[in-house]
Scaffold this motif. Structure first.
Motif, mmCIF file in Angstrom:
data_model
loop_
_atom_site.group_PDB
_atom_site.id
_atom_site.type_symbol
_atom_site.label_atom_id
_atom_site.label_comp_id
_atom_site.label_asym_id
_atom_site.label_seq_id
_atom_site.Cartn_x
_atom_site.Cartn_y
_atom_site.Cartn_z
ATOM 1 N N LEU A 77 -80.688 57.493 -72.643
ATOM 2 C CA LEU A 77 -80.121 57.124 -71.348
ATOM 3 C C LEU A 77 -79.412 55.783 -71.488
ATOM 4 O O LEU A 77 -80.011 54.818 -71.964
ATOM 5 C CB LEU A 77 -81.237 57.013 -70.305
ATOM 6 C CG LEU A 77 -81.940 58.323 -69.933
ATOM 7 C CD1 LEU A 77 -83.340 58.044 -69.383
ATOM 8 C CD2 LEU A 77 -81.105 59.103 -68.929
ATOM 9 N N GLY A 78 -78.167 55.740 -71.091
ATOM 10 C CA GLY A 78 -77.420 54.481 -71.180
ATOM 11 C C GLY A 78 -77.464 53.738 -69.853
ATOM 12 O O GLY A 78 -78.033 54.218 -68.869
ATOM 13 N N ASP A 79 -76.848 52.553 -69.846
ATOM 14 C CA ASP A 79 -76.818 51.758 -68.611
ATOM 15 C C ASP A 79 -76.249 52.535 -67.431
ATOM 16 O O ASP A 79 -76.734 52.442 -66.323
ATOM 17 C CB ASP A 79 -75.953 50.509 -68.830
ATOM 18 C CG ASP A 79 -76.687 49.466 -69.654
ATOM 19 O OD1 ASP A 79 -77.901 49.653 -69.856
ATOM 20 O OD2 ASP A 79 -76.047 48.498 -70.091
ATOM 21 N N ARG A 80 -75.189 53.296 -67.704
ATOM 22 C CA ARG A 80 -74.538 54.013 -66.605
ATOM 23 C C ARG A 80 -75.458 55.091 -66.028
ATOM 24 O O ARG A 80 -75.485 55.317 -64.825
ATOM 25 C CB ARG A 80 -73.216 54.632 -67.086
ATOM 26 C CG ARG A 80 -72.102 53.596 -67.300
ATOM 27 C CD ARG A 80 -70.928 54.185 -68.073
ATOM 28 N NE ARG A 80 -70.552 55.525 -67.588
ATOM 29 C CZ ARG A 80 -69.858 55.750 -66.475
ATOM 30 N NH1 ARG A 80 -69.445 54.748 -65.728
ATOM 31 N NH2 ARG A 80 -69.571 56.988 -66.109
ATOM 32 N N ASP A 81 -76.245 55.730 -66.916
ATOM 33 C CA ASP A 81 -77.194 56.746 -66.426
ATOM 34 C C ASP A 81 -78.272 56.083 -65.573
ATOM 35 O O ASP A 81 -78.642 56.572 -64.518
ATOM 36 C CB ASP A 81 -77.875 57.467 -67.601
ATOM 37 C CG ASP A 81 -76.874 58.069 -68.567
ATOM 38 O OD1 ASP A 81 -76.051 58.884 -68.126
ATOM 39 O OD2 ASP A 81 -76.910 57.708 -69.754
ATOM 40 N N LEU A 82 -78.770 54.954 -66.083
ATOM 41 C CA LEU A 82 -79.888 54.293 -65.408
ATOM 42 C C LEU A 82 -79.454 53.679 -64.081
ATOM 43 O O LEU A 82 -80.215 53.620 -63.129
ATOM 44 C CB LEU A 82 -80.480 53.205 -66.317
ATOM 45 C CG LEU A 82 -81.119 53.730 -67.601
ATOM 46 C CD1 LEU A 82 -81.466 52.581 -68.540
ATOM 47 C CD2 LEU A 82 -82.364 54.564 -67.301
ATOM 48 N N PRO A 116 -88.782 56.451 -69.112
ATOM 49 C CA PRO A 116 -87.588 56.125 -68.318
ATOM 50 C C PRO A 116 -87.082 57.310 -67.484
ATOM 51 O O PRO A 116 -86.726 57.128 -66.330
ATOM 52 C CB PRO A 116 -86.544 55.701 -69.356
ATOM 53 C CG PRO A 116 -87.208 55.673 -70.662
ATOM 54 C CD PRO A 116 -88.610 56.131 -70.536
ATOM 55 N N ILE A 120 -86.880 56.988 -63.309
ATOM 56 C CA ILE A 120 -85.666 57.203 -62.498
ATOM 57 C C ILE A 120 -85.687 58.577 -61.818
ATOM 58 O O ILE A 120 -84.726 58.990 -61.190
ATOM 59 C CB ILE A 120 -84.350 57.017 -63.301
ATOM 60 C CG1 ILE A 120 -84.184 58.068 -64.396
ATOM 61 C CG2 ILE A 120 -84.248 55.608 -63.884
ATOM 62 C CD1 ILE A 120 -82.766 58.121 -64.983
ATOM 63 N N MET B 1 -75.227 58.963 -71.600
ATOM 64 C CA MET B 1 -76.253 59.566 -72.456
ATOM 65 C C MET B 1 -75.670 59.799 -73.844
ATOM 66 O O MET B 1 -74.522 60.214 -73.946
ATOM 67 C CB MET B 1 -76.671 60.907 -71.837
ATOM 68 C CG MET B 1 -78.140 61.143 -71.828
ATOM 69 S SD MET B 1 -78.516 62.706 -71.001
ATOM 70 C CE MET B 1 -78.913 62.182 -69.340
ATOM 71 N N THR B 96 -88.701 50.587 -70.361
ATOM 72 C CA THR B 96 -89.225 51.230 -69.152
ATOM 73 C C THR B 96 -89.607 50.188 -68.110
ATOM 74 O O THR B 96 -89.316 50.342 -66.921
ATOM 75 C CB THR B 96 -90.461 52.086 -69.487
ATOM 76 O OG1 THR B 96 -90.106 53.026 -70.487
ATOM 77 C CG2 THR B 96 -90.962 52.821 -68.267
ATOM 78 N N LEU B 99 -87.009 48.823 -65.825
ATOM 79 C CA LEU B 99 -86.640 49.651 -64.668
ATOM 80 C C LEU B 99 -87.550 49.385 -63.471
ATOM 81 O O LEU B 99 -87.174 49.612 -62.329
ATOM 82 C CB LEU B 99 -86.709 51.135 -65.032
ATOM 83 C CG LEU B 99 -85.771 51.614 -66.141
ATOM 84 C CD1 LEU B 99 -86.106 53.047 -66.537
ATOM 85 C CD2 LEU B 99 -84.330 51.511 -65.685
ATOM 86 N N GLU B 127 -72.282 48.467 -73.565
ATOM 87 C CA GLU B 127 -72.506 49.828 -74.020
ATOM 88 C C GLU B 127 -71.814 50.164 -75.341
ATOM 89 O O GLU B 127 -72.363 50.841 -76.180
ATOM 90 C CB GLU B 127 -72.050 50.822 -72.952
ATOM 91 C CG GLU B 127 -73.212 51.651 -72.469
ATOM 92 C CD GLU B 127 -72.791 52.936 -71.827
ATOM 93 O OE1 GLU B 127 -71.606 53.307 -71.898
ATOM 94 O OE2 GLU B 127 -73.670 53.585 -71.258
#
Ligand code: SF4
Lengths: 430, 159
Positions: A77-82, A116, A120, B1, B96, B99, B127
């Motif tokens: 999962l990248g920043d944009r996904d998260l 993760p 989310i 992803m 984790t 988040l 990225e």
């Protein structure tokens, strides 16, 4: 047998109460199960939806044991996904297409949830349903959680099998069928099949088998034998299809294997005479093989730190068949239903622990200085450096240890580190 | 992803463990789920270090998410201090924990420990550049500047 000299707690399972500990844990998460699951289920791919940590964990735990391109990977999962900027489901579809392009022969893809993806709230069940429809029966998608917030180590296999169990075909046949549940190496599966067949129990199914497309059917005439002690959820899922559990200790050691086979034989109406004639020769062979190690192991003490869930049946085996003395035995969690037939066989005067609090547990190991400590990979070398002998619990998952023919090998796994102590000048390496 | 089939690249918090392990009397409290404790074996198995790295993981579980992972962090911090008695505590998030946004640094300041606490934040890696190795460098910079500051502010000068 040494069973005579060991005080056995004849307590029923309801009164078996390990001390609870809730502190720092030192265990792998359920993702680790992928290492042996992907070896067993040969047409499946395990796709973890997680972070770089998840990818690195599997890599580090699998270590040197995998050489070919593995049938597992991580959709990181990248920043944009998260941040919710990308549609995770579109992204997942793209990654799945990439996997299938590389491996068009795959029949199943397991979507494995991680911390993760769960934090989310990425709904992988939903994704599995959608992808199964999209690939229209060509590839099966199954979702389960291997995350560290939900699972420890071997619980990953439990969740994997429980979700597979949810859509097993139903069996409407009248005659009883035997289903052996839990990943065992192929060599063990072959030996088990042979002994069942010699007793007249034919058509035994193993779950999981080596092909994900070849799933056993299940119904009210299915009798279940657990080959692994960490499958509580799978058991409940199978029972919800009407299957019934045959209570038995686990097939570790001569005694455990004997009781395990006899539990099935009794349920399938095999006469005592046939049971004896089929099971006695391999049992005697197993006892002879164990005898070689008993001299080395008898009287030696051990501690097990919580790790694989195999701790309780192994402690039973080491105490009763090898004459060892358990000091403290920890297990990540205690499932009374699964351990029902083990508890009455357990030695008394052992400190049983459920859960973990690492620092105090290590202090107790240092104070007790057992002859052998069975523990996870991260802890073993520091204990060795303090002059204690250790056994890595993960080896018990990678080595064939179940059944009569493996009983001697199982004892040898514990004898080897002790023998090394004699061979090496202790403390001379670090 | 991004599909990863094979990786030797550790996550950035392994860099923080490395910093802690490279110094005497520094202990790291890492807000992380139980599986992340695999990082121990990088030090004890792969590098054959004779000691566990100086890190305590909070090992929060799903049931803690409903209750309080922040409380779990504070309890772990206190237990780690009591057990290891380090001269300095470093605190950090795993991916984790990040988040969850418990902000261990801010929490740790409220804990009133008698030793300095340094919160470690890794610079977010753009990225495009995720191919980089783990990031001990920013931890090191943060740590050395904080130590320098503390030396002038709170440590008696030794002539
Ligand atoms: S504990 Fe969670 S974040 Fe860590 S490796 Fe396991 S699934 Fe991934």
């Amino acid at each position: 047998m040494t069973a005579d000299v060991i005080a056995v707690s004849t307590q029923p399972v309801e009164r078996f109460q390990p001390v609870q500990e809730r502190g720092q844990r030192a265990v792998f998460c359920g993702l680790t199960s992928i290492i042996w699951l992907h070896r067993k289920i040969q047409d499946a791919f395990f796709l973890v939806v997680g972070s770089r940590t998840c990818a690195h964990l599997i890599q580090s735990a699998a270590g040197v044991m995998i050489f070919a391109e593995p049938r597992f990977g991580t959709a990181v999962l990248g920043d944009r996904d998260l941040a919710g900027m990308a549609d995770c489901h579109d992204e997942l579809d793209r990654v799945v297409a990439q996997v299938l392009e590389r491996r068009p022969e795959l029949k199943s893809i397991f979507l494995v949830g991680s911390c993760p993806s769960e934090v989310i709230k990425l709904d992988l069940d939903n994704a599995a349903g959608r992808l199964s429809r999209e690939y229209d029966g060509q590839v099966r998608f199954v979702a389960y959680s291997g995350s560290g917030i939900e699972t420890t180590f071997t619980q990953g296999e439990d969740n994997c099998l429980a979700s597979l169990a949810a859509d097993l075909p139903s069996d409407t046949r009248e005659e009883s069928r035997l289903l052996v549940v839990g990943t065992v190496p192929d060599i063990v599966e072959d030996q088990f099949r042979r002994l069942f067949s010699q007793m007249g129990i034919e058509g035994v199914d193993f779950f999981p088998g080596s092909q994900s497309t070849d799933l056993p059917s299940i119904g009210k005439n299915t009798r279940l034998l657990l080959a692994q002690p960490f499958l509580g959820e799978t058991l409940r899922a199978l029972e919800s299809h009407g299957a019934t559990l045959l209570p038995a200790p686990f097939p570790l050691g001569a005694e455990g294997s004997n009781a395990w086979f006899r539990s099935a034989a009794d349920a399938f109406g095999v006469t005592a005479q046939v049971q004896d004639s089929v099971l006695t020769p391999p049992r005697l062979r197993a006892e002879a093989a164990l005898g070689k190690y008993r001299d080395e192991l008898a009287g030696k003490s051990f501690t097990m730190l919580p790790d694989s869930q195999l701790e309780i049946p192994l402690a039973r085996f080491l105490a009763r068949e090898c004459g060892m003395t358990p000091r403290e035995v920890g297990t990540p969690f205690f499932d009374a239903r699964v351990m029902e037939a083990e508890v009455p066989l357990l030695p008394s005067e052992v400190d049983w622990v459920e859960g973990q609090d690492l620092d105090p547990a290590l202090d107790r190991v240092r104070a007790a200085r057992p002859d052998l400590t069975v523990c996870g990979l991260g802890i073993a070398n520091p204990l060795e450096a303090e002059g204690l002998r250790t056994k890595w619990s993960i080896e018990l998952l990678f080595t064939p240890i179940q059944g009569f023919e493996q009983a001697g090998d199982l004892a040898e796994l514990f004898a080897r580190p002790l023998r090394r102590e004699q061979a090496l000048e202790v403390g001379s390496w670090s | 992803m991004e599909l990863t089939l094979w990786t030797y690249e550790g996550p950035p918090h392994v860099g923080a463990i490395r910093i802690a392990a490279s110094m005497r009397d520094v202990h790291l409290v890492l807000h992380a789920p139980q599986g992340d404790t695999y990082a121990d074996l990088l030090f004890t198995m792969i590098e054959r270090d004779g000691k566990r790295p100086p890190v305590t993981y909070t090992t929060f579980q799903a049931r803690d998410l409903g209750a309080s992972t922040a409380e779990k962090f504070l309890n772990t911090l206190q237990a780690a201090y009591d057990h290891h008695k380090p001269a300095l505590i470093l605190v950090a998030d795993s991916c984790t924990a990040e988040l969850l946004q418990d902000q261990p640094g801010t929490l740790a300041e409220t804990a009133g420990l008698p030793v300095p606490v340094v919160a470690w934040k890794w610079r977010r890696i753009p990225e495009k550049r995720t191919g980089e190795p783990a990031k001990p460098f920013s931890t090191w910079c943060e740590l050395s500047s904080r130590l320098d500051e503390m030396r002038w502010k709170s440590f008696p000068r030794r002539e």
